[in-house]
Scaffold this motif. Sequence first.
Motif, PDB file in Angstrom:
ATOM      1  N   GLY A 233       0.691  37.517  49.482  1.00  0.00           N
ATOM      2  CA  GLY A 233      -0.543  36.834  49.849  1.00  0.00           C
ATOM      3  C   GLY A 233      -1.815  37.472  49.339  1.00  0.00           C
ATOM      4  N   GLY A 234      -1.687  38.445  48.434  1.00  0.00           N
ATOM      5  CA  GLY A 234      -2.870  39.127  47.922  1.00  0.00           C
ATOM      6  C   GLY A 234      -3.651  38.291  46.926  1.00  0.00           C
ATOM      7  N   ASP A 235      -4.963  38.514  46.866  1.00  0.00           N
ATOM      8  CA  ASP A 235      -5.853  37.833  45.931  1.00  0.00           C
ATOM      9  C   ASP A 235      -6.107  38.763  44.749  1.00  0.00           C
ATOM     10  N   PRO A 236      -5.615  38.421  43.537  1.00  0.00           N
ATOM     11  CA  PRO A 236      -5.746  39.323  42.387  1.00  0.00           C
ATOM     12  C   PRO A 236      -7.059  39.193  41.620  1.00  0.00           C
ATOM     13  N   THR A 237      -8.023  38.449  42.154  1.00  0.00           N
ATOM     14  CA  THR A 237      -9.307  38.288  41.453  1.00  0.00           C
ATOM     15  C   THR A 237      -9.925  39.645  41.169  1.00  0.00           C
ATOM     16  N   PRO A 238     -10.227  39.952  39.896  1.00  0.00           N
ATOM     17  CA  PRO A 238     -10.812  41.271  39.569  1.00  0.00           C
ATOM     18  C   PRO A 238     -12.110  41.520  40.316  1.00  0.00           C
ATOM     19  N   LEU A 239     -12.331  42.767  40.676  1.00  0.00           N
ATOM     20  CA  LEU A 239     -13.529  43.123  41.431  1.00  0.00           C
ATOM     21  C   LEU A 239     -14.791  42.840  40.631  1.00  0.00           C
ATOM     22  N   ALA A 240     -14.726  42.998  39.313  1.00  0.00           N
ATOM     23  CA  ALA A 240     -15.903  42.799  38.464  1.00  0.00           C
ATOM     24  C   ALA A 240     -16.397  41.362  38.499  1.00  0.00           C
ATOM     25  N   GLU A 241     -15.558  40.419  38.911  1.00  0.00           N
ATOM     26  CA  GLU A 241     -15.961  39.018  38.956  1.00  0.00           C
ATOM     27  C   GLU A 241     -16.637  38.651  40.273  1.00  0.00           C
ATOM     28  N   ARG A 242     -16.869  39.649  41.126  1.00  0.00           N
ATOM     29  CA  ARG A 242     -17.451  39.360  42.440  1.00  0.00           C
ATOM     30  C   ARG A 242     -18.935  39.747  42.516  1.00  0.00           C
ATOM     31  N   GLY A 243     -19.552  40.013  41.367  1.00  0.00           N
ATOM     32  CA  GLY A 243     -20.982  40.296  41.359  1.00  0.00           C
ATOM     33  C   GLY A 243     -21.313  41.689  41.853  1.00  0.00           C
ATOM     34  N   ASP A 244     -20.459  42.666  41.527  1.00  0.00           N
ATOM     35  CA  ASP A 244     -20.673  44.010  42.031  1.00  0.00           C
ATOM     36  C   ASP A 244     -21.731  44.764  41.229  1.00  0.00           C
ATOM     37  N   THR A 245     -22.277  45.804  41.850  1.00  0.00           N
ATOM     38  CA  THR A 245     -23.275  46.638  41.215  1.00  0.00           C
ATOM     39  C   THR A 245     -22.595  47.775  40.461  1.00  0.00           C
ATOM     40  N   PRO A 246     -23.318  48.505  39.593  1.00  0.00           N
ATOM     41  CA  PRO A 246     -22.724  49.607  38.817  1.00  0.00           C
ATOM     42  C   PRO A 246     -22.075  50.659  39.716  1.00  0.00           C
ATOM     43  N   THR A 247     -21.146  51.413  39.139  1.00  0.00           N
ATOM     44  CA  THR A 247     -20.361  52.376  39.903  1.00  0.00           C
ATOM     45  C   THR A 247     -20.652  53.806  39.493  1.00  0.00           C
ATOM     46  N   GLU A 248     -21.837  54.244  39.727  1.00  0.00           N
ATOM     47  CA  GLU A 248     -22.234  55.606  39.372  1.00  0.00           C
ATOM     48  C   GLU A 248     -21.988  56.523  40.562  1.00  0.00           C
ATOM     49  N   GLU A 249     -21.397  57.698  40.298  1.00  0.00           N
ATOM     50  CA  GLU A 249     -21.140  58.645  41.384  1.00  0.00           C
ATOM     51  C   GLU A 249     -22.429  59.226  41.928  1.00  0.00           C
ATOM     52  N   GLN A 250     -22.401  59.569  43.194  1.00  0.00           N
ATOM     53  CA  GLN A 250     -23.536  60.209  43.824  1.00  0.00           C
ATOM     54  C   GLN A 250     -23.659  61.628  43.306  1.00  0.00           C
ATOM     55  N   ALA A 251     -24.860  62.031  42.957  1.00  0.00           N
ATOM     56  CA  ALA A 251     -25.045  63.381  42.437  1.00  0.00           C
ATOM     57  C   ALA A 251     -24.877  64.416  43.526  1.00  0.00           C
TER      58      ALA A 251
END
Length: 251
Positions: A233-251
Amino acid sequence: MAWRGSEPVNDPKIETVGMDTLIVRLFDGIDEAHMPWMLAADRALREAFGTALIDLVPSYTTLLVHYDVAHLTLPAARARVREALDGLSPTAERAGRRHVIPVWYDVSVGPELERIAARLGVSHDQVVARHCARDYSVFALGFAPGYAFMGRLDEELATPRLKTPRQKVAAGSVAIAERQTAVYPTLSPGGWNIVGRTPVALFGHDREGYSLFRPGDKVRFESISREAFIEQGGDPTPLAERGDTPTEEQA
């Protein structure tokens, strides 16, 4: 008494945070060895307050006690806390439940998997193996309904939170931050590093207590294929297609 591990230390700190709310602090730091004591304290306080208790929320080192001022004065509430915790001892039957959570680990649904692997100089599969190699204790529920803070993560996998949180994290997303891991129960913003996704529903009004996880439970993650994820029952829609913001690590 309060405890650090299994050794008695000073009396618990009872802090007044509102006209009807106390915070009871039993420990100074996070440790899985504290969980049996926290569960025993939770049970003892519920029994001691009875119908005068409105809510009780255990966390890593504290318990928040919300009581009915129509039944108890502040001094009486503080006295009940001390009486309930006097001579407290954890018992084996209060151990939490154990869950095995299937996870599809893939960069399409877990984009930080690639970055963590590159930082460690290992393959994606080795990162997955390390994440699946141990049981995690559920320390507390918070942030969102059914969101369980679990630990402790293998020190090598510890990764800072994202500097810029995502606006949308898919329900079922499995994530890590510092030495903790968690699963997002519903679609929500989030700043943790996403490494995979589970098809398991973690929160629902048709579930007893609403949340699958409770403090004191043990959780182990199990890697599954994309096909098995979809079959469950999982949804395989890629995370990038959900309007996400950049993934920069916290300094």
